[in-house]
Design an enzyme around this catalytic site. Structure first.
Site, PDB file in Angstrom:
ATOM      1  N   ASN A  61       0.875  -1.167   0.000  1.00 44.42           N
ATOM      2  CA  ASN A  61       0.000   0.000   0.000  1.00 44.42           C
ATOM      3  C   ASN A  61       0.915   1.220   0.000  1.00 44.42           C
ATOM      4  OD1 ASN A  61      -1.711   2.116   0.487  1.00 44.42           O
ATOM      5  ND2 ASN A  61      -2.515   1.333   2.431  1.00 44.42           N
ATOM      6  N   ASN A  88       3.760   6.559  -9.580  1.00 46.38           N
ATOM      7  CA  ASN A  88       2.621   6.462 -10.486  1.00 46.38           C
ATOM      8  C   ASN A  88       1.314   6.091  -9.784  1.00 46.38           C
ATOM      9  OD1 ASN A  88       1.354   5.946 -13.285  1.00 46.38           O
ATOM     10  ND2 ASN A  88       1.174   3.947 -12.283  1.00 46.38           N
ATOM     11  N   TYR A 153      -8.213  15.565  -6.532  1.00 47.09           N
ATOM     12  CA  TYR A 153      -7.270  15.007  -7.509  1.00 47.09           C
ATOM     13  C   TYR A 153      -6.312  16.092  -8.015  1.00 47.09           C
ATOM     14  CZ  TYR A 153      -5.732  12.286 -11.599  1.00 47.09           C
ATOM     15  OH  TYR A 153      -4.988  11.603 -12.536  1.00 47.09           O
ATOM     16  N   ALA A 154      -6.866  17.263  -8.370  1.00 49.12           N
ATOM     17  CA  ALA A 154      -6.041  18.362  -8.874  1.00 49.12           C
ATOM     18  C   ALA A 154      -5.038  18.819  -7.817  1.00 49.12           C
ATOM     19  CB  ALA A 154      -6.926  19.532  -9.308  1.00 49.12           C
ATOM     20  N   ALA A 155      -5.482  18.913  -6.572  1.00 51.91           N
ATOM     21  CA  ALA A 155      -4.579  19.333  -5.493  1.00 51.91           C
ATOM     22  C   ALA A 155      -3.446  18.323  -5.302  1.00 51.91           C
ATOM     23  CB  ALA A 155      -5.358  19.500  -4.194  1.00 51.91           C
ATOM     24  N   SER A 156      -3.781  17.035  -5.391  1.00 45.54           N
ATOM     25  CA  SER A 156      -2.752  16.004  -5.224  1.00 45.54           C
ATOM     26  C   SER A 156      -1.739  16.063  -6.361  1.00 45.54           C
ATOM     27  CB  SER A 156      -3.386  14.608  -5.147  1.00 45.54           C
ATOM     28  OG  SER A 156      -3.900  14.189  -6.406  1.00 45.54           O
TER      29      SER A 156
END
Length: 245
Positions: A61, A88, A153-156
């Protein structure tokens, strides 16, 4: 003699999709491949090994700090070096901000961003001792430009870009490079689930008038992993057909 002959690459989330495509391309260029996913994937391992390189799958994980340290130590012990790290591993849990739950936010940040911290933290001492290494963060064009309904998602992905730039500054004097790839609309099993109408609308926004392929991403990753990019660090390369110029 391939571009990556003699190098060992560690790729997270590489049992399928873009990660697997990168693993196969790296192997075709001569790299030995260690890759992680939530479960061991012997099928992908055999597919990579068939290209004539050493390949091993590890269950991990990526968001778990202790598991990551353990896996990286095993890879280093079994392969002898870690020359390339590709962060990835990633998930999506989309939703508008007013409806997004804390769990959706935390899960995406943990898998997409914290996992990269975990792996970079673990490989840094190895690469510093080697005085060489290439770290590649798989970001996204939404990490550059944002996207409604994907704030987590964008922040990550924006975090992965800033992380690469920061690590590039920290480790450059030790010969370690760090860059990010920001894919646009890529033809994968996930995007194949979208309706034909949505897919065609996407393509109209792309100057090259097509979706990208996994190979398009793998080719840029190979450039960043190899000595062809020995003077490239702290960069984000958008592989999006010109969608976000």
């Amino acid at each position: 003699m391939g571009l990556l002959t003699g190098k060992t690459a560690l790729i997270t989330g590489a049992a399928r999709g873009i990660g697997k495509g990168i693993a196969l391309k790296f192997a075709a260029e001569g790299a030995n491949i260690a890759f992680t996913d939530l479960e061991e994937n012997k099928e992908t391992e055999m597919e990579i090994a068939a290209l004539g390189v050493k390949a091993k799958s590890y269950a991990s994980n990526a968001a778990d700090f202790a598991q990551t340290e353990e896996v990286v130590n095993k890879v280093h012990e079994e392969f002898g070096s870690i020359d390339i790290l590709v962060n990835n591993a990633g998930i999506t849990k989309d939703g508008l901000m007013m409806r997004m739950t804390e769990q959706q936010w935390d899960a995406v940040i943990a898998v997409n961003l914290k996992s990269a911290f975990n792996f970079i933290h673990a490989v840094t001492p190895i690469m510093m001792r080697q005085k060489s290494g290439s770290i590649i963060n798989m970001a996204s064009v939404v990490g550059v430009h944002g996207n409604a309904g994907q704030s987590n998602y964008a922040a990550s992905k924006a975090g992965l870009i800033a992380l690469a730039k920061s690590i590039g500054q920290e480790l450059g004097s030790r010969g370690v490079r760090a860059n990010a790839i920001a894919p646009g609309f890529i033809e994968t099993a996930m995007t194949a689930q979208l309706s034909e109408e949505i897919r065609e609308e996407w393509k109209k926004k792309i100057p090259l008038r097509r979706g990208g392929t996994v190979e398009d991403i793998a080719n840029v990753a190979t450039f960043l992993a190899s000595d062809l990019s020995s003077y490239v660090t702290g960069q984000v390369i958008q592989v999006d057909g010109g969608m976000n110029m």
